[in-house]
Scaffold this active site. Structure first.
Site, PDB file in Angstrom:
ATOM      1  N   ASP A   7       0.813  -1.220   0.000  1.00  0.00           N
ATOM      2  CA  ASP A   7       0.000   0.000   0.000  1.00  0.00           C
ATOM      3  C   ASP A   7       0.845   1.268   0.000  1.00  0.00           C
ATOM      4  OD1 ASP A   7      -3.027  -0.854   0.406  1.00  0.00           O
ATOM      5  OD2 ASP A   7      -1.779  -2.211   1.589  1.00  0.00           O
ATOM      6  N   ASN A  64      -5.744  -3.356  -5.968  1.00  0.00           N
ATOM      7  CA  ASN A  64      -6.966  -2.805  -6.542  1.00  0.00           C
ATOM      8  C   ASN A  64      -6.776  -1.387  -7.087  1.00  0.00           C
ATOM      9  OD1 ASN A  64      -6.848  -2.559  -3.531  1.00  0.00           O
ATOM     10  ND2 ASN A  64      -8.590  -1.197  -3.844  1.00  0.00           N
ATOM     11  N   HIS A  65      -5.943  -0.565  -6.453  1.00  0.00           N
ATOM     12  CA  HIS A  65      -5.729   0.788  -6.971  1.00  0.00           C
ATOM     13  C   HIS A  65      -4.922   0.762  -8.266  1.00  0.00           C
ATOM     14  CE1 HIS A  65      -7.472   3.349  -3.825  1.00  0.00           C
ATOM     15  NE2 HIS A  65      -7.173   2.336  -3.019  1.00  0.00           N
TER      16      HIS A  65
END
Length: 149
Positions: A7, A64-65
């Protein structure tokens, strides 16, 4: 030494500070990036350039991003108001960065561990998950990948 981080979400300065703190050296260490390289933070373009520039010194999987960026770039999804993807979409090396991102898998297995962004269903074996990840990778590399997205 191997280091795992997830992340990053466009926080290039924070990544630089972290790597300086641990004394990361791409000539002797490997950085494993557990997805979501982009979005939300102020420098998604910088993160992509840096991680891609590490070459074999980095292994990354899609989050997902990252998939959202590919969808926005392909015109199959609208950007969200909170997205911070404009610099990537306007970059002179946009196509090369997006192509590199499309080549990242959803899962990487190495040295006795499996690396994914958000986890696995408990019923799935590693072999089944690798197979599914490979199917996604093949679809992202296909000439008609926009239809898949």
């Amino acid at each position: 030494m191997d280091f795992l981080v997830g992340d990053l979400q466009g926080c290039c300065d924070a990544l630089d500070a972290l790597l300086a703190e641990i004394g990361f050296s791409p000539s002797r260490d490997r950085l494993y990036v557990l997805g979501d390289l982009v979005n939300r933070g102020p420098d998604s373009l910088g993160v992509l350039r840096f991680v891609r520039g590490l070459g074999k010194g980095a292994v990354a999987v899609l989050g997902n991003h990252d998939l959202h960026l590919l969808c926005v770039a392909a015109g199959v999804q609208k950007p969200s108001r909170s997205d911070s993807l404009d610099a990537i979409l306007a970059a002179h090396e946009r196509d090369e960065l997006l192509d590199w991102l499309r080549r990242l898998p959803l899962m990487h297995v190495d040295a006795g561990f499996a690396m994914v962004h958000a986890g696995l269903l408990p019923d799935w074996s590693i072999e089944e998950t690798v197979s599914l990840s490979n199917q996604v990778s093949e679809s992202l590399l296909d000439i008609n990948y926009r239809e898949f997205l």
